[in-house]
Design a protein around this motif. Structure first.
Motif, PDB file in Angstrom:
ATOM      1  N   SER A 251      -1.575  70.553 -24.936  1.00 44.18           N
ATOM      2  CA  SER A 251      -2.160  71.723 -23.999  1.00 44.18           C
ATOM      3  C   SER A 251      -1.275  72.114 -23.290  1.00 44.18           C
ATOM      4  CB  SER A 251      -3.454  70.375 -23.530  1.00 44.18           C
ATOM      5  OG  SER A 251      -3.059  69.224 -23.742  1.00 44.18           O
TER       6      SER A 251
ATOM      7  N   ASP B  69      -5.902  70.556 -31.666  1.00 51.89           N
ATOM      8  CA  ASP B  69      -7.155  71.360 -31.151  1.00 51.89           C
ATOM      9  C   ASP B  69      -7.312  71.661 -29.456  1.00 51.89           C
ATOM     10  OD1 ASP B  69      -8.690  70.506 -33.213  1.00 51.89           O
ATOM     11  OD2 ASP B  69      -8.955  68.903 -32.502  1.00 51.89           O
ATOM     12  N   LYS B  70      -5.655  71.286 -28.475  1.00 48.40           N
ATOM     13  CA  LYS B  70      -6.141  71.294 -26.639  1.00 48.40           C
ATOM     14  C   LYS B  70      -5.495  73.228 -26.882  1.00 48.40           C
ATOM     15  CE  LYS B  70      -7.426  67.269 -26.330  1.00 48.40           C
ATOM     16  NZ  LYS B  70      -9.237  67.328 -25.664  1.00 48.40           N
TER      17      LYS B  70
ATOM     18  N   TYR C 185      -1.033  66.107 -25.474  1.00 49.92           N
ATOM     19  CA  TYR C 185      -2.688  66.112 -25.827  1.00 49.92           C
ATOM     20  C   TYR C 185      -3.885  65.905 -25.079  1.00 49.92           C
ATOM     21  CZ  TYR C 185      -5.942  65.894 -29.832  1.00 49.92           C
ATOM     22  OH  TYR C 185      -7.214  66.386 -30.540  1.00 49.92           O
TER      23      TYR C 185
END
Length: 181
Positions: A85, A140-141, A181
């Motif tokens: 992220s 996912d981030k 993350y």
């Protein structure tokens, strides 16, 4: 062109107040419309339209019979890039549980991941005599722009072999440990 009309103005009666005649103006817009269409056609013909930019990407066949077959590659020539992220990347050479080089957090750009890819590629080419393989694992981030940016870096650094793979649990824990993350 402009024209002046001199009809209608003062009084038609005799006696009474004397008024000066009012002249009305009328502007002919035909030459202006012609000029507008000439300018529009000139700019339409002289401007170039933006061409879409696309990168060729080789994807495996959907009906490939050897889907479950994996290719064994030496850990010493693989660089794993984890997309986290906040536009951050974490990379290491080897496996996540036993990396050859320590996991490092980088930014995108020429002083970040590009510099690391070029240096590690030279080191691996010198030690093994073979090209480096980069494994890209988006989390996912991460967002779509991050994936496009790392694919651009692969093209810029002339990495011929790279793969986009699903991220697994130890690598997510590594991203969490380093605050990416």
């Amino acid at each position: 062109m402009a024209e002046l009309n001199s009809d209608g103005g003062g009084g038609g009666k005799k006696g009474g107040k004397v008024r000066s005649k009012k002249q009305s103006t009328r502007v002919d817009m035909t030459p202006m419309v012609d000029l507008m269409f000439l300018l529009i056609t000139f700019f339409m013909l002289t401007t170039t339209l933006a061409k879409p930019q696309a990168m060729d990407l080789a994807m495996p066949d959907k009906d490939d019979k050897n889907k479950d077959e994996q290719l064994d590659v030496a850990d010493t020539r693989t660089m794993t890039v984890l997309l986290g992220s906040k536009n951050k990347i974490e990379w290491f050479v080897g496996l996540a549980d036993n990396p050859i080089s320590a996991p490092t957090v980088e930014d995108y750009g020429k002083n970040g991941i590009r510099k690391a890819i070029i240096e590690k590629s030279k080191d691996i080419k010198a030690s093994t005599g073979k090209d480096m393989i980069v494994i890209i694992k988006p989390s996912d981030k991460s967002n779509y722009k991050n994936l496009v940016d790392i694919l651009d870096e692969m093209k810029i650094t002339n990495i011929k072999q790279y793969a986009i793979v699903d991220i697994n649990t130890p690598e997510i824990e590594l991203l969490k440990r380093d605050g990416v993350y």
